[in-house]
Design a protein around this motif. Structure first.
Motif, mmCIF file in Angstrom:
data_model
loop_
_atom_site.group_PDB
_atom_site.id
_atom_site.type_symbol
_atom_site.label_atom_id
_atom_site.label_comp_id
_atom_site.label_asym_id
_atom_site.label_seq_id
_atom_site.Cartn_x
_atom_site.Cartn_y
_atom_site.Cartn_z
ATOM 1 N N GLY A 125 -15.424 -3.857 -17.468
ATOM 2 C CA GLY A 125 -16.546 -3.283 -16.540
ATOM 3 C C GLY A 125 -15.869 -3.019 -15.347
ATOM 4 O O GLY A 125 -15.159 -1.630 -15.604
ATOM 5 N N TYR A 126 -16.430 -2.670 -14.354
ATOM 6 C CA TYR A 126 -16.138 -1.476 -13.299
ATOM 7 C C TYR A 126 -16.731 -1.722 -12.154
ATOM 8 O O TYR A 126 -17.761 -2.654 -12.276
ATOM 9 N N ILE A 127 -15.312 -1.414 -10.747
ATOM 10 C CA ILE A 127 -15.881 -1.555 -9.509
ATOM 11 C C ILE A 127 -15.829 -0.217 -9.047
ATOM 12 O O ILE A 127 -15.336 0.490 -9.224
ATOM 13 N N ILE A 128 -17.190 0.003 -8.200
ATOM 14 C CA ILE A 128 -17.006 1.159 -7.584
ATOM 15 C C ILE A 128 -17.366 0.585 -6.296
ATOM 16 O O ILE A 128 -17.764 0.321 -5.492
ATOM 17 N N GLY A 129 -15.491 1.708 -5.463
ATOM 18 C CA GLY A 129 -15.578 0.389 -4.215
ATOM 19 C C GLY A 129 -14.603 1.702 -3.156
ATOM 20 O O GLY A 129 -14.255 2.817 -4.089
ATOM 21 N N LYS A 130 -14.489 1.273 -1.920
ATOM 22 C CA LYS A 130 -13.748 1.489 -1.253
ATOM 23 C C LYS A 130 -12.123 1.415 -1.223
ATOM 24 O O LYS A 130 -12.556 0.356 -1.219
ATOM 25 N N ILE A 131 -11.111 1.604 -1.152
ATOM 26 C CA ILE A 131 -10.134 0.983 -0.767
ATOM 27 C C ILE A 131 -8.951 1.700 0.129
ATOM 28 O O ILE A 131 -8.840 3.040 -0.380
ATOM 29 N N GLU A 132 -7.877 1.573 0.021
ATOM 30 C CA GLU A 132 -7.187 2.036 0.939
ATOM 31 C C GLU A 132 -6.196 2.417 -0.156
ATOM 32 O O GLU A 132 -5.722 1.990 -1.553
ATOM 33 N N LEU A 133 -5.309 3.712 -0.509
ATOM 34 C CA LEU A 133 -4.577 4.066 -1.506
ATOM 35 C C LEU A 133 -3.750 3.445 -1.584
ATOM 36 O O LEU A 133 -3.261 3.276 -3.090
ATOM 37 N N GLU A 134 -2.912 2.813 -0.216
ATOM 38 C CA GLU A 134 -1.555 1.395 -0.825
ATOM 39 C C GLU A 134 -2.003 0.362 -1.294
ATOM 40 O O GLU A 134 -1.194 -0.053 -2.801
ATOM 41 N N ALA A 135 -2.732 0.120 -1.144
ATOM 42 C CA ALA A 135 -3.031 -1.462 -1.953
ATOM 43 C C ALA A 135 -3.754 -0.767 -3.371
ATOM 44 O O ALA A 135 -4.099 -1.364 -4.121
ATOM 45 N N LEU A 142 -2.792 -1.500 -9.194
ATOM 46 C CA LEU A 142 -2.612 -0.276 -10.629
ATOM 47 C C LEU A 142 -0.582 -1.212 -11.153
ATOM 48 O O LEU A 142 -0.981 -1.452 -11.804
ATOM 49 N N ASN A 143 -0.001 -1.641 -10.365
ATOM 50 C CA ASN A 143 1.234 -2.169 -10.021
ATOM 51 C C ASN A 143 1.026 -3.548 -11.449
ATOM 52 O O ASN A 143 1.185 -3.542 -12.118
#
Lengths: 402, 402
Positions: free
Chosen positions: A358-368, A373-374
C-alpha cells in the motif's frame, strides 16, 4: 627529476587511475612511494616503490605531496593529520573522512599553512569543488542539488531500463568498480550525504556535519515502487539537495520521482549531475562520470597539479540556522498499513491499501518522517519533487523546503 | 578604497550586468570610470563616472583593470592593445575581437607581462575557458562540441516548440537581449565559430583563425526543413564541433539533426551546452545560459576577481595539421534541383524532388559542400550527425570527421 614527489596511500581503483593519468601527463610531479596494506596482492608497479609502512612515506623529507586514496576513513584521517602537521600538501578522495572532519581539517590547514585538496571526493570527474571555490564564488547560489552517487544511479538505471533485480544490479555495479567496498554507504544514501556536506562548505560557507543531514537510500525500493513510478512515466533518482535563502539551510538525501522534463531524468548509469541555481546565471548543470578508476583518477591528478601551482581552498563562511521544520511531500509505501502511524502526516492526498502493498502520498515534517522510518519495517519512501520547479503526480503538488 | 580600480568600456547589456553583480559582491575591485559612445542615452550610473573619451581611462594611472564590453570588434582591439601596452590587466567579452586576433593578444600579454581574460566571450555563464585551462589540462580531450550560440538556440526553440516564424523568433531574441546588434553574427553561425576558435586554443593548444572554420547558420532553415525534422522526431540545433586526434584537427559550425537520446536535444532557449569527450573521464557536459545581462555579467565578474588573485591563462601549444578533407553526411534542401550540382556528392542515399522543394541526403567533402553552397541560392543544409556516437535517419549513418 620532478620538483614534486608524491607519497601515495592505497593502490586500488582510484590509485591505479592516478598512476596511469599521471604517467601520461607531463606534470612536474612523480609518485616515488606507494603504501599498501595487503602484502599478498600482485601490484602493477615497481617493487622498490612499494612499502607497507606509512611512516616510511610520512617521514621521508623528499616527499612533499601526500595522496591519500584508501577506503578506511579512520586510517585516512590519521594519515592526513600526520601529513599536514609535517607540512606536506595533501590530496584526498575520501569523502567520509573529509565530511566528518572538515572543521579539524580546515584548522590544520590554517595552523600548518599546508593545503588539502579533495576534488576526487565529490562527484568523481565533475570539477565541482574548484568551480564553487573560484567561478561560482561571485554567484549568489540559492540551491545546489543533484545525483551525487554513481553506484546508486547505476543500480537505478538497471532497475528501470533493464528490469534487473536489485541484487543483480548491485553485483554489476560492484564488478564494474562503481561501488565502494561497503555498499551500504552508497545504497543507503550516506555517500551522497558526505558529498553534500563537503559541497555545503564550498557553496555557502556553511559547515554541517553529515550526521545532521537526513538520508534515505535506495535499498528498500520494491518492484511495486518501480511499477508505481513507471505507470506515471517517472523514474526514481537518488538526489542530494541543499537550499539556502541566506538564513535558513535545508538539506536532505532521498530518492525522488523525476519526470521526463527534468535534466536529471536523462542522467544514467554511473554518471553524476550537479545542478546549481543562482541569482545571476539561474540554472547551471554539470554532468560527468561519478565513479571509476580514470574519471576519479583525473580529478585527483587535477588536484596534484593544482598543488604544484600553489592552489589552496579559500573557505568562506556564513551564518545560518538549520531548517529544522522542513515540510516535504512523499510517497510512503508499506507491506502492512498497521505498521504506519498515519497521524505523522500533516495531510494525505492519496492512499492505496492492498493485501501486501500500500502507499500514502502526503505531507509530513522531515523529523516526523525520520521517526516514522525508524519505527517501521518493510517501508520505503520516495520524495515527490523532481523538477527544477514542481512536479505533479495525481492530486499532488510538491514544493521543496517551504 | 579597493585595490583594483576598473575602467569600463561599454555600458550595454553585459556592462550593466557586471555593474550589478560587482555591486553585490565584496570583491576588492570597483568601477571608477565608464566610457560610453552615445551622449544622448540616459545611464543608470553616477554622471561623474561617465566619460566619452577613451584616453581618460587609458591614461589614468589609478586604473589597473580595463573591462572591455563594447560591440565594435575593431574599436575593442584598439582599447585592449593600448591597455595591455600600458600594463593594465584586461577583461574582454568580445568573441570576434579575441578570436580574430588571438596570436597578437597572446604575444602582447607575453611582451608586457600583463594578463587578458575572456571567460564572458565564450558561452556566457558557462565557466568553460577556466575549466579547460585548469581542470581539463590533464585530460586528453578528443572532441569538444556543443551549442555555443544562445540567440540561435532561442530562435530554434521557438521554431520547434511554438511553431513561430523565423522573423518572429529573431525579433523576440533581440527584444530579450540574447542577440548581438548585428544578427548575422549569431544566425549565420559566425559567433559560434569565434567561440570555437577561442576554445581550440585552450583545449588543444591549437590556433585556428575563424576564417578557416566552415560555418553555415540557421537563417536559411525553411518550414519544409522543420517539417522534415519533426516527422522523424528530430530537432535541429546549431552545433560547433572540433575533433583532434593528436595530429589532425577537424572543425565546423553547422545545423545538425539531433535525436531525443542526445543530451543536446534538451538544451533549449538561450542555454548553451559544451560537451567534452576525453580519454579519462569520457563525456563531460556543462550547461548554462549562453547570453543575457546577468549570466554574462557573472562570467566577466569572475574574470575580474581572478585578476585580483593573480590568475593568468597558460596557453599550451600543440602541433597539428588541419583536416582539409572532412567527409560529412548532410541533408541538403533546395527549391529547384536545377540549382544543385549533384556530382558534388560522393554518394547519395536518399533524395526527394517536388515542385518547389526537394532534398538530397548524401556524403560530401566539406570543401565541395562549401563550393556548392557558395554557388547556389535557395538552399539549406543540415548535418545528419547528432548523437555522441551516431544517428540514423532512413538509410543513413553519419560518423563525424573520418
Amino acid at each position: 627529476m620532478s620538483k614534486y614527489k608524491i607519497g601515495l596511500f592505497g593502490f586500488g581503483c582510484v590509485g591505479q587511475g592516478l598512476y596511469k593519468t599521471l604517467s601520461e601527463n607531463n606534470a612536474d610531479a612523480e609518485i616515488v612511494k606507494v603504501c599498501v596494506k595487503n602484502k599478498e596482492k600482485k601490484r602493477s608497479i615497481e617493487a622498490e616503490k612499494i612499502t607497507y609502512d606509512a611512516a616510511e612515506i610520512l617521514n621521508n623529507e623528499d616527499i612533499n605531496i601526500i595522496v591519500e586514496l584508501i577506503d578506511d576513513a579512520k586510517a585516512a584521517l590519521e594519515i592526513v593529520r600526520a601529513a599536514l602537521k609535517k607540512g606536506k600538501a595533501v590530496v584526498s578522495a575520501n569523502k567520509k573522512m573529509v565530511a566528518e572532519n572538515l572543521d579539524e581539517l580546515i584548522a590544520l590547514q590554517k595552523q600548518y599553512e599546508t593545503p588539502l585538496l579533495y576534488e576526487g571526493a565529490v562527484c568523481g570527474s565533475i570539477p565541482i569543488i574548484r568551480n564553487l571555490e573560484d567561478y561560482y564564488a561571485s554567484e549568489q547560489i540559492e540551491e545546489i542539488k543533484g545525483i551525487f552517487n554513481g553506484s546508486s544511479n547505476y543500480i537505478l538505471t538497471k532497475l528501470f531500463q533493464e528490469g534487473k533485480s536489485y541484487e543483480e544490479a548491485l553485483g554489476e555495479a560492484q564488478a564494474n568498480g562503481f561501488a565502494e567496498t561497503d555498499p551500504t554507504l552508497d545504497v543507503g544514501g550516506f555517500d551522497p550525504k558526505f558529498k553534500l556536506s563537503i559541497i555545503l562548505q564550498h557553496t555557502f560557507g556553511i559547515r554541517q556535519h553529515p550526521e545532521n543531514i537526513f538520508n534515505w537510500g535506495i535499498q528498500n525500493i520494491s518492484e511495486k515502487d518501480i511499477a508505481f513510478a513507471k505507470e506515471r512515466n517517472l523514474k526514481i533518482k537518488l538526489l542530494a539537495k541543499a537550499h539556502f535563502d541566506g538564513k535558513v539551510l535545508s538539506t536532505l538525501v532521498a530518492p525522488h520521482f523525476i519526470d521526463e522534463q527534468n535534466p536529471l531524468y536523462h542522467v544514467e548509469n554511473e554518471f553524476n549531475c550537479v545542478l546549481i541555481n543562482g541569482k545571476y546565471a539561474s540554472n547551471q548543470t554539470l554532468i560527468g562520470k561519478g565513479a571509476g578508476s580514470l574519471p576519479t583518477g583525473l580529478a585527483v591528478l587535477s588536484d596534484v597539479i593544482a598543488l604544484t601551482q600553489g592552489y589552496t581552498y579559500r573557505y568562506k563562511s556564513a551564518d545560518f540556522t538549520s531548517g529544522g521544520s522542513q515540510a516535504v511531500e512523499v510517497y510512503l509505501s508499506f507491506n502492512d498499513i498497521e505498521d504506519i502511524d498515519k497521524n505523522a502526516f500533516t495531510s494525505i492526498s492519496e492512499s492505496y491499501i492492498g493485501s501486501d502493498y500500500g502507499y500514502i502520498i502526503g505531507k509530513i515534517e522531515l523529523e516526523a518522517l525520520q521517526q516514522l522510518l525508524n519505527g517501521s519495517s518493510g517501508v520505503n519512501v520516495v520524495f515527490t519533487s523532481g523538477k527544477q520547479t514542481e512536479i505533479e503526480i495525481p492530486n499532488l503538488t510538491y514544493s521543496y523546503a517551504n
